[in-house]
Motif scaffolding. Structure first.
Motif, PDB file in Angstrom:
ATOM      1  N   ASP A 128       0.813  -1.213   0.000  1.00 30.31           N
ATOM      2  CA  ASP A 128       0.000   0.000   0.000  1.00 30.31           C
ATOM      3  C   ASP A 128       0.851   1.270   0.000  1.00 30.31           C
ATOM      4  N   SER A 129       1.846   1.311   0.857  1.00 28.36           N
ATOM      5  CA  SER A 129       2.636   2.539   0.966  1.00 28.36           C
ATOM      6  C   SER A 129       3.401   2.831  -0.324  1.00 28.36           C
ATOM      7  N   VAL A 130       3.972   1.793  -0.939  1.00 27.69           N
ATOM      8  CA  VAL A 130       4.754   1.986  -2.174  1.00 27.69           C
ATOM      9  C   VAL A 130       3.848   2.458  -3.306  1.00 27.69           C
ATOM     10  N   ILE A 131       2.708   1.764  -3.503  1.00 27.46           N
ATOM     11  CA  ILE A 131       1.807   2.113  -4.596  1.00 27.46           C
ATOM     12  C   ILE A 131       1.162   3.480  -4.354  1.00 27.46           C
ATOM     13  N   SER A 132       0.839   3.773  -3.117  1.00 27.50           N
ATOM     14  CA  SER A 132       0.239   5.075  -2.797  1.00 27.50           C
ATOM     15  C   SER A 132       1.209   6.208  -3.072  1.00 27.50           C
ATOM     16  N   ARG A 133       2.487   6.021  -2.754  1.00 30.61           N
ATOM     17  CA  ARG A 133       3.474   7.070  -3.044  1.00 30.61           C
ATOM     18  C   ARG A 133       3.655   7.234  -4.550  1.00 30.61           C
ATOM     19  N   PHE A 134       3.571   6.135  -5.288  1.00 28.87           N
ATOM     20  CA  PHE A 134       3.689   6.202  -6.749  1.00 28.87           C
ATOM     21  C   PHE A 134       2.526   6.989  -7.351  1.00 28.87           C
ATOM     22  N   THR A 135       1.324   6.711  -6.884  1.00 25.88           N
ATOM     23  CA  THR A 135       0.156   7.432  -7.402  1.00 25.88           C
ATOM     24  C   THR A 135       0.192   8.901  -6.973  1.00 25.88           C
ATOM     25  N   ASP A 136       0.655   9.164  -5.760  1.00 29.97           N
ATOM     26  CA  ASP A 136       0.769  10.556  -5.309  1.00 29.97           C
ATOM     27  C   ASP A 136       1.757  11.329  -6.181  1.00 29.97           C
ATOM     28  N   LEU A 137       2.832  10.653  -6.583  1.00 29.61           N
ATOM     29  CA  LEU A 137       3.822  11.298  -7.439  1.00 29.61           C
ATOM     30  C   LEU A 137       3.224  11.675  -8.791  1.00 29.61           C
ATOM     31  N   LEU A 138       2.453  10.757  -9.368  1.00 28.36           N
ATOM     32  CA  LEU A 138       1.835  11.044 -10.657  1.00 28.36           C
ATOM     33  C   LEU A 138       0.739  12.101 -10.521  1.00 28.36           C
ATOM     34  N   LEU A 139       0.014  12.067  -9.408  1.00 21.92           N
ATOM     35  CA  LEU A 139      -1.052  13.047  -9.197  1.00 21.92           C
ATOM     36  C   LEU A 139      -0.510  14.445  -8.936  1.00 21.92           C
ATOM     37  N   ALA A 140       0.785  14.548  -8.621  1.00 20.41           N
ATOM     38  CA  ALA A 140       1.382  15.866  -8.419  1.00 20.41           C
ATOM     39  C   ALA A 140       1.413  16.665  -9.721  1.00 20.41           C
ATOM     40  N   PHE A 141       1.330  15.957 -10.862  1.00 16.54           N
ATOM     41  CA  PHE A 141       1.309  16.624 -12.162  1.00 16.54           C
ATOM     42  C   PHE A 141      -0.128  16.657 -12.677  1.00 16.54           C
ATOM     43  N   PRO A 142      -0.608  17.797 -13.158  1.00 14.30           N
ATOM     44  CA  PRO A 142      -1.957  17.835 -13.749  1.00 14.30           C
ATOM     45  C   PRO A 142      -2.069  16.838 -14.909  1.00 14.30           C
ATOM     46  N   PHE A 143      -3.290  16.336 -15.098  1.00 10.56           N
ATOM     47  CA  PHE A 143      -3.534  15.283 -16.093  1.00 10.56           C
ATOM     48  C   PHE A 143      -3.001  15.662 -17.478  1.00 10.56           C
ATOM     49  N   LEU A 144      -3.383  16.838 -17.973  1.00 13.69           N
ATOM     50  CA  LEU A 144      -2.990  17.240 -19.325  1.00 13.69           C
ATOM     51  C   LEU A 144      -1.493  17.510 -19.424  1.00 13.69           C
ATOM     52  N   ILE A 145      -0.909  18.087 -18.360  1.00 10.37           N
ATOM     53  CA  ILE A 145       0.532  18.349 -18.379  1.00 10.37           C
ATOM     54  C   ILE A 145       1.304  17.037 -18.472  1.00 10.37           C
TER      55      ILE A 145
END
Length: 298
Positions: A128-145
């Motif tokens: 959970d912690s590894v995958i959650s940090r990965f998704t948080d990293l991607l979510l730091a960038f706006p979708f279109l960017i």
């Protein structure tokens, strides 16, 4: 010798319950006018996409320099022509096909990666912690960017645009599936299966994933219009489908400089994008309401 018929009876009961649930969902959708209208629009759009080569009155790249900027209904062109004399209707039909291809491929890519990640994150605490940090990293960038950046790295093409948009949608799908997995994990029937000795893979594939299908289906329906809009933006910026192949985004990019002279060449592709996105969103909302277990009783 006695035969234990309990598992068979349980399976039959589950099958019957699922069949009755599907019937209730279909009834709720049929009673919703917005669901019927949006579904009809989507079916029509899919038929147009499949039959595009036969429905288009002209080849999308065919030019007619004697009839540039022809208004709709003149010179044998129902929706007029653009700056090169290309038939706007033919290009919209083929552009709709390209938009739906990118939308479906992008969502399929996101689901193929995001669903397993969400299941693993929600069910296995160690992941959970590894995958959650990965998704948080991607979510730091706006979708279109994020989609624009990935498309710029991979190069401009229909396939690369679909992959870039799909990767950009992985975090949202992962979080939705993780949330529903955590909810299902706490229910009694999952705990009972674990007590009976079922392994993690069995619980995930036979109990959690089937019960999370409704949430996944609704999320996919809502993600497709975002992918369609993403494809239009990428093509508008020159990072998606490349000319002379038709795309609603490239049609908008080309027509903007002639908007005052030929407004139909810019307005009609934009309206097509709006109708497709709106139909998917409305049907997704209607499907979510129909699948809601707290909905009205039949």
């Amino acid at each position: 010798m006695t035969v234990d018929t309990a598992p068979v009876a349980t399976t039959q009961q589950e099958t019957s319950h699922e069949a009755s649930r599907r019937v209730r969902v279909i009834r709720r959708l049929r009673r919703n006018p917005l669901a019927v209208i949006s579904f009809s629009v989507l079916v029509l759009a899919l038929l147009v996409a499949v039959l595009a080569p036969w429905l288009a009155p002209y080849a999308p790249e065919q030019t007619d320099f004697a009839n540039t900027f022809s208004p709709p209904g003149t010179a044998g062109h129902l929706l007029g022509t653009d700056d090169l004399g290309r038939d706007v209707l033919s290009r919209i039909i083929l552009g709709t096909r390209a938009s739906l291809q990118v939308g479906l491929l992008a969502v399929a890519t996101a689901m193929l990666i995001g669903v397993p990640l969400g299941l693993a994150s929600g069910y296995v605490q160690a992941f959970d912690s590894v995958i959650s940090r990965f998704t948080d990293l991607l979510l730091a960038f706006p979708f279109l960017i994020l989609a624009v950046g990935l498309a710029a790295i991979r190069g401009a093409s229909l396939g690369n645009a679909a992959v870039a948009i799909g990767i950009a949608q992985i975090p949202g799908i992962t979080r939705v599936v993780r949330s529903d997995t955590l909810r299902l994990k706490s229910l009694d029937f999952v705990a009972a299966s674990v007590v009976d000795g079922a392994g993690d893979l069995w619980v995930l594939t036979r109990h959690i994933l089937p019960n999370a299908t409704s949430v996944i289906l609704v999320q996919a329906t809502v993600a497709i219009p975002s992918a369609i809009l993403g494809e239009a933006v990428l093509s508008f910026l020159g990072l998606g489908i490349q000319p002379p192949a038709p795309s609603l985004g490239t049609m908008l990019a080309t027509a903007q400089q002639f908007a005052a002279r030929a407004p139909w060449a810019a307005v009609l592709p934009g309206v097509t994008i709006m109708v497709l996105a709106l139909a998917f969103n409305v049907f997704g909302d209607s499907l979510r309401d129909a699948l809601d277990p707290k909905g009205s009783r039949e």
